[in-house]
Design a protein around this motif. Structure first.
Motif, PDB file in Angstrom:
ATOM      1  N   LEU A   9       0.828  -1.224   0.000  1.00 41.22           N
ATOM      2  CA  LEU A   9       0.000   0.000   0.000  1.00 41.22           C
ATOM      3  C   LEU A   9       0.854   1.263   0.000  1.00 41.22           C
ATOM      4  O   LEU A   9       0.451   2.298   0.534  1.00 41.22           O
ATOM      5  CB  LEU A   9      -0.948   0.011   1.208  1.00 41.22           C
ATOM      6  N   LYS A  10       2.013   1.210  -0.642  1.00 35.37           N
ATOM      7  CA  LYS A  10       2.861   2.397  -0.797  1.00 35.37           C
ATOM      8  C   LYS A  10       2.538   3.022  -2.150  1.00 35.37           C
ATOM      9  O   LYS A  10       3.307   2.964  -3.104  1.00 35.37           O
ATOM     10  CB  LYS A  10       4.336   2.017  -0.701  1.00 35.37           C
ATOM     11  N   PHE A  11       1.357   3.638  -2.209  1.00 30.13           N
ATOM     12  CA  PHE A  11       0.870   4.172  -3.471  1.00 30.13           C
ATOM     13  C   PHE A  11       1.711   5.347  -3.960  1.00 30.13           C
ATOM     14  O   PHE A  11       1.907   5.514  -5.159  1.00 30.13           O
ATOM     15  CB  PHE A  11      -0.596   4.592  -3.338  1.00 30.13           C
ATOM     16  N   ARG A  12       2.201   6.162  -3.055  1.00 29.05           N
ATOM     17  CA  ARG A  12       2.989   7.328  -3.447  1.00 29.05           C
ATOM     18  C   ARG A  12       4.277   6.908  -4.143  1.00 29.05           C
ATOM     19  O   ARG A  12       4.622   7.435  -5.210  1.00 29.05           O
ATOM     20  CB  ARG A  12       3.306   8.168  -2.206  1.00 29.05           C
ATOM     21  N   ASP A  13       5.009   5.963  -3.558  1.00 23.55           N
ATOM     22  CA  ASP A  13       6.254   5.500  -4.171  1.00 23.55           C
ATOM     23  C   ASP A  13       5.973   4.867  -5.534  1.00 23.55           C
ATOM     24  O   ASP A  13       6.708   5.117  -6.508  1.00 23.55           O
ATOM     25  CB  ASP A  13       6.942   4.481  -3.256  1.00 23.55           C
ATOM     26  N   ALA A  14       4.929   4.066  -5.591  1.00 21.84           N
ATOM     27  CA  ALA A  14       4.595   3.417  -6.858  1.00 21.84           C
ATOM     28  C   ALA A  14       4.194   4.441  -7.914  1.00 21.84           C
ATOM     29  O   ALA A  14       4.626   4.359  -9.072  1.00 21.84           O
ATOM     30  CB  ALA A  14       3.471   2.403  -6.650  1.00 21.84           C
TER      31      ALA A  14
END
Length: 1245
Positions: A674-679
């Motif tokens: 759930l690391k949407f920002r990094d992705a």
């Protein structure tokens, strides 16, 4: 960014001979050493330590017995199985290795000072004591002799074009004084120079260079000669030029050394004699002298042989990368004169093998290999360090923080002595620690660039540093160091293990904590503390590599730890043979190939055989594991927990790529965590389709929409994500998931039956409150854009702002953004469809429209009644259904206009629903609809509609026109018509309509019951071959006379069907054979992957393929044709014309009709005693049925699936296919046993 690492060092002290070695050569066919001293020639094998041949040079007086003799050169001649030796006296001696005989092939009275053979060994060059050059063939036949010192420059003399004098040219910062500055006098050669010439050949044998002392200046000059011994160029005056001379085998540069007032350099000259680059040797001016320079055979390593160096002699190995010279290895030989090198040479076959003989006859053979020293960590704490040895410095680059091209680096480690080995700590969380082994056998430990400990164990103090060629930095300060290649020291001289054979490499796995050794013969050993075990594969066989290699690694494939070797990429078995570099990173094996591709293979999803298949097959279109790279690229390192892969080009510069497989693997990890920002940032930077955020796991995304919005927290980013949404599932098309990855299909979950784009837009919009522009995007991006809703949102924003100032958007900004997303004209039309004139004006003002275009129209609309106003708007927008709905509310005065709208747009059904069924408007609309149906050749439906609304006369006319005689007679009775007109109507329907379409039974029914004409009814039945029904009426109405006048003649006429049966029998056989040919052709075409459109039209019916071009085009428009054309098309479907696309079905249909008619005809013939005719007809009939019965398995042999395809094809063209098949089977099975009963029972009478 590679270092030289010692694979193996063979040292032999067993060779003993009088004198000391003077010359050394290597036999290319056997690998043995040819050593010449002032007493003898010796052939010695360093691998076995045995002297193979030895012959004395003093026995035949070639050299004096007092040991004062001097040899100037030695060369192995494989073709002649001999060794050529030249003495300072002037003798040229051939020593035959097979016969062990010496032969003097020539003598030069003035003596010889140098000898050198061309690389192809076709020519030999000698320098004589009279300072001349003698060029001979390989058979020692003189070609020419010229003086070394020439007054001319040579054939390559520079041409002056006369562009001014030196005094008039610009001299930069030196000023005008440079024009008057005189050239300094060239100093003579140094005292320690032996004043002997040096000869060196270029790799292709076309040129050779000679360095000799100039008789006039006393300094050295280099002259370049061609293969015919013609002078080509003379070097410029170089002050301090020394005796070493070696031409780079690749042919580009000539290496020599030059002593400056403040430094000592290795200089390079071009073939024209001009200087071209240099590098400085790492010692003071008078600290050492360079005895020789030696290039290895592939021009990658330059050996510098130093003499009289304090505290002893030294051999240095230099390499170049990105125009910088690195000192990779320093070999010290101590103070003992007997240990000093006497002869040094490279192996001609193996580029990285160095042979060395000491003054005390000790033999050393070094095998080097290229390696990249990188930190082995795979967590985010590892800095992706790569260490490069450069003399007494270690250049460390941390690729996680920065990517800088060599020779630049992140930081330098300065050590007190030259570094020979570097390794990184192999323990998790400590992989940034570095250990360096210097040439004085000291171990230095560094952490983050800071020296933490310095070690020199007592056990290693007395050992030779030349034997320490590999070590690992494991737990704590424990190391593994092989001594002499046979013993292991575990820890800091804590224990040692005896190994049978030479260890050339070590490799360790962080995950499995496994340690492996590779021996010189390719055998692999597994190491446990104090014990060695053989490495076995899952089947129990020993794992051995066919060739030894420095670059090994451990990886896990299918749960098994295997070793990988770069020689040909072996993992228990050979899986590839074109690998140039590789690295194991976590679950991935990354490698570069000689085909200039970079492969990234997911080891957890494949077996070793799968790995072999993947590397041997071509890449598919969306194969994420392959990408093209620059020619000669090699892998430097992979940044752990990142997407960067560092490659080094042949010149030495670096390139960072983001391999698609690494990127997608890292993205999947981030999305799972759930690391949407990094992705998102990674996908945006690397141009990965943002649909993957949802497609990777739709249910997880929809359940964490708020987390996604909270992490992204950017209007621009959210809008970018929304605008890239599309219905395609990227995990199936663009980025297929690996077999082991937990990817959930976007098409199979998360949407609840809704389309993907609509699902995501609705989910995001339900969680967005302050992102006003994003809300508008979510409405516009939907499959059916909700522009009206978006415009209402803009209207709501008018006069207020969002609560969050950061994301606040005024109505003006929102409208401007909406105009950016949608075409202004389209948005204007949709705003007009909201019936909100303020919003319309607001949109129009932001567009480029001229107010004269829209203001008069808007003003006119404002004057209209509301319903008529909306009707006008909808009609303008071509929304005719809505327009009709509003117009129906405007009253009866606008019904005419509504009727015209219905007729123009054919909105009959919608209009009839808007008016009550008992209203006059509904009746008018029904009549109009019926007229429309009549025009569309749907007379029966039109008649029903007219009958419903009471228009009986028109309904009767409609039923008569479509031959719906039951409806027509019912309406005629309902009117009612007089009996005479009703009878005439029945005659017209029977004679004109039904008999034309061969509906004789129905025509007879009308004539009998309504026209009361039994004779005409019986004639119609006889004409239609309905023999039994005709007999019934004959006897019902007592008209036996018709039997003789009509019935029997018709029976005799029916006998002509025998000839027709024969023709149909032949036709059936021909069609069956053609069908077999067609199927065979289609089977071949299917194997060749020919498209179905290319098949012949005749093959398309019974093979399920599409109909030929002209028939498919014509039949696709049948529904829009007139009844006449439809009947014509229907007739074509049953055409027996050869080559017709329906000829087979038409044949079956015709045969069924024949079967039915003949069955009835046989019974009638028997009844009237036409026995012979009936028997003849029956015989032909039986033959036809038997032929059909035998042919059925051949025709219907493609199974249920093919049958279903044919049924669909038949349904497409309105053919009762099931009736044909069932009738055919029924007639064959039922009629065949019937005919014998008729023949045997009736004929017997």
């Amino acid at each position: 960014m590679r270092n030289l690492k010692l694979l193996k060092c063979l040292r032999s002290l067993e060779l003993q001979s009088p004198g000391c070695p003077q010359c050394l050569s290597v036999r290319t066919d056997t690998g043995s050493l040819l050593i010449a001293s002032q007493f003898s020639i010796t052939e010695y094998d360093p691998r076995t330590g045995q002297v193979l041949n030895e012959v004395s040079l003093t026995a035949e007086d070639y050299l004096p017995e007092d040991g004062e003799g001097v040899l100037v050169g030695i060369q192995d001649l494989p073709e002649q199985e001999s060794v050529c030796v030249a003495t300072a006296r002037g003798d040229v001696i051939l020593y035959n290795l097979s016969t062990n005989q010496l032969e003097c092939v020539g003598t030069v009275d003035s003596g010889l000072t140098a000898m050198s053979w061309s690389p192809d060994q076709e020519l030999v060059t000698f320098c004589t004591g009279q300072e001349t050059i003698i060029l001979m063939t390989k058979d020692f036949e003189p070609i020419t002799e010229v003086a070394i010192h020439q007054d001319e420059f040579g054939e390559g003399k520079f041409i002056t074009v006369g562009w001014g004098k030196k005094e008039t040219q610009f001299h930069g910062s030196e000023g005008k004084q440079a024009a008057q500055r005189k050239t300094a006098d060239v100093q003579p050669a140094l005292l320690w120079d032996d004043h002997r010439p040096r000869i060196t050949w270029r790799g292709d044998g076309q040129l050779f260079a000679v360095s000799a002392i100039c008789s006039q200046t006393g300094a050295r000059k280099v002259r370049v000669w061609n293969r015919e011994c013609i002078l080509q160029a003379t070097s410029e005056a170089i002050n301090g030029l020394e005796q070493p001379l070696c031409w780079k085998p690749s042919g580009s540069l000539i290496a020599s050394t030059q002593r400056h007032p403040n430094k000592h350099s290795v200089v390079f000259m071009e073939k024209n004699g001009l200087l071209h680059g240099d590098f400085t040797l790492p010692f003071a001016k008078d600290q050492a002298k360079v005895k020789e320079l030696l290039w290895n055979s592939d021009s990658t390593v330059l050996a510098v042989w130093l003499e009289d160096m304090n505290p002893g002699d030294d051999v240095q190995l230099w390499t170049v990368g990105n125009y910088h010279w690195y000192l990779k290895q320093s070999l010290h030989f101590g103070r003992d004169p007997l240990k000093a090198p006497a002869c040094v040479c490279w192996d001609p076959e193996k580029p990285l093998r160095l042979h060395l003989l000491s003054q005390g006859w000790a033999s050393y053979t070094y095998d080097w290999g290229w390696c990249t020293d990188r930190s082995p960590g795979d967590d985010s704490q590892d800095s992706a360090n790569v260490a490069v040895i450069d003399g007494d410095k270690v250049l460390v680059t941390t690729f996680r923080q920065c990517v800088v091209p060599p020779p630049m680096c992140s930081y330098e480690l300065q050590l007190p002595a030259a570094v020979n080995l570097v390794t990184f700590h192999s323990q998790t969380q400590r992989t940034n620690e570095l250990a360096a082994l210097t040439a004085d056998c000291r171990l230095h430990i560094y952490s983050q660039g800071v020296l933490t400990r310095k070690l020199q164990d007592k056990g290693t103090k007395n050992k030779s540093h030349l034997s320490i060629h590999s070590f690992l930095f494991l737990h704590g300060l424990e190391t593994l160091i092989p001594f002499w290649g046979k013993n292991f020291v575990c820890g800091v001289i804590s224990s040692q293990v005896q190994v049978e054979g030479h260890v050339i490499s070590l490799c360790h796995s962080l995950k499995s904590d496994t340690l492996a050794l590779q021996l010189e013969d390719g055998q692999i050993r597994r190491v446990h503390w104090g014990e060695l075990k053989e490495w076995k594969d899952p089947t129990g066989y020993n794992v051995n590599f066919p060739l030894p290699c420095l670059h090994n690694a451990l990886c896990t494939i299918n749960g098994q730890v295997v070793t990988v070797n770069i020689v040909s990429l072996w993992c228990c078995l050979q899986v590839a043979s074109n690998i140039s570099s590789f690295v194991v990173y976590g679950e991935f094996l990354l490698l570069t190939t000689h085909a200039h591709t970079c492969r990234c293979l997911h080891l957890t999803t494949m077996s070793i055989r799968d790995l072999k298949a993947a590397l041997s097959s071509e890449a598919t279109q969306n194969d994420e594991s392959v990408r093209k790279v620059e020619r000669g690229s090699r892998i430097v390192t992979v940044v752990p927990q990142d997407t960067k892969l560092i490659l080094q080009m042949p010149r030495g510069n670096l390139e960072t790529i983001h391999h698609r497989a690494l990127v997608l693997a890292q993205l999947r990890k981030w999305l799972d965590d759930l690391k949407f920002r990094d992705a998102f940032e990674c996908m945006r930077k690397l141009r990965i389709n943002l649909n993957l955020i949802y497609d990777h796991n739709p249910s997880v995304f929809l359940g964490n929409v708020e987390t996604f919005l909270k992490q992204i927290d950017s209007t621009n980013y959210i809008n970018l994500f929304l605008t890239e949404l599309k219905e395609e599932d990227t995990t199936k098309t663009m980025y297929p998931c690996p077999m082991s990855a937990a990817c959930q299909s976007a098409s199979g979950s998360g949407g609840g039956g809704k389309k993907k784009v609509d699902t995501v837009c609705d989910a995001l919009r339900s969680s967005m409150e302050t992102f006003c522009l994003c809300i508008l995007t979510s409405h516009v991006k939907k499959t059916t854009p909700e522009l009206e809703v978006a415009l209402q949102k803009v209207r709501e924003l008018r006069g207020k702002n969002c609560t969050d100032e950061q994301n606040a958007a005024s109505a003006e900004e929102a409208l401007k953004y909406l105009l950016f997303l949608v075409n202004v004209n389209e948005l204007y039309e949709h705003s007009l469809g909201t019936y909100d004139f303020d919003l319309v004006l607001m949109v129009a003002e932001k567009s480029q429209k001229d107010p004269k275009e829209y203001l008069p129209f808007l003003n006119m609309l404002k004057t209209l009644e509301p319903n008529y106003q909306r009707y006008t708007i909808d009609k303008h927008l071509k929304r005719y259904k809505k327009a009709l709905h509003h117009l129906s509310k405007c009253g009866e005065e606008h019904f005419t206009e509504a009727l015209n709208l219905v007729k123009d747009q054919r909105l009959y059904i919608e209009a009839m629903q808007l008016y009550p069924s008992d209203s006059p408007q509904h009746k008018v609309l029904s009549v109009a609809y019926a007229e429309h149906l009549m025009e569309q050749q749907q007379a029966e439906q039109a008649g029903l509609l007219l009958w419903r609304c009471g228009e009986m006369a028109c309904a009767l006319q409609a039923f008569v026109s479509c031959t719906s005689w039951r409806h027509a007679l019912a309406v005629a009775t309902h009117i009612p018509l007089p009996p005479e007109q009703l009878a005439q109507l029945a005659r017209d329907l029977a004679g004109i309509k039904l008999l034309e379409v061969r509906r004789h039974t129905e025509a007879a029914l009308l004539l009998e019951q309504y026209a009361k004409d039994c004779e005409e009814a019986i004639s119609a039945l006889i004409e239609g071959c309905a023999w039994e029904e005709a007999l019934r009426l004959i006897y019902l109405y007592s008209r036996q006379d018709i039997t003789e006048t009509h019935l029997k003649p018709a029976l005799l006429e029916g006998i002509t069907n025998v000839a027709f049966l024969e023709s149909q029998k032949a036709l059936f056989t021909r069609h069956k054979n053609r069908l077999a040919v067609v199927r065979e052709q289609k089977a071949k075409a299917r194997l060749e992957l020919i498209d179905a459109e290319l098949y012949s039209e005749a093959s398309s019916v019974l093979t399920g393929s599409r109909i030929g071009s002209k028939y498919s085009q014509s039949n696709s428009r049948i529904s829009t044709r007139s009844s006449k054309n439809r009947r014509k098309a229907e007739g074509k479907k049953h055409s027996l014309k050869e080559g017709s696309p329906f000829e087979d079905i038409a044949l079956l249909h015709a045969l069924i009709q024949i079967i039915h008619e003949i069955h009835s005809l046989l019974k009638a013939l028997v009844l009237f005693q036409f026995d012979m005719l009936a028997s003849n007809l029956q015989a032909h009939y039986s033959e036809l049925l038997q032929l059909m019965e035998k042919g059925i398995p051949e025709i219907w042999n493609e199974g249920l699936q093919q049958g279903q395809t044919l049924v669909r094809e038949a349904e497409k063209y309105s053919i009762d296919f099931s009736f044909i098949v069932s009738s055919l089977f029924q007639k064959v099975t039922q009629c065949c046993p019937l005919t014998p009963y008729i023949s045997h029972s009736i004929m017997a009478l």
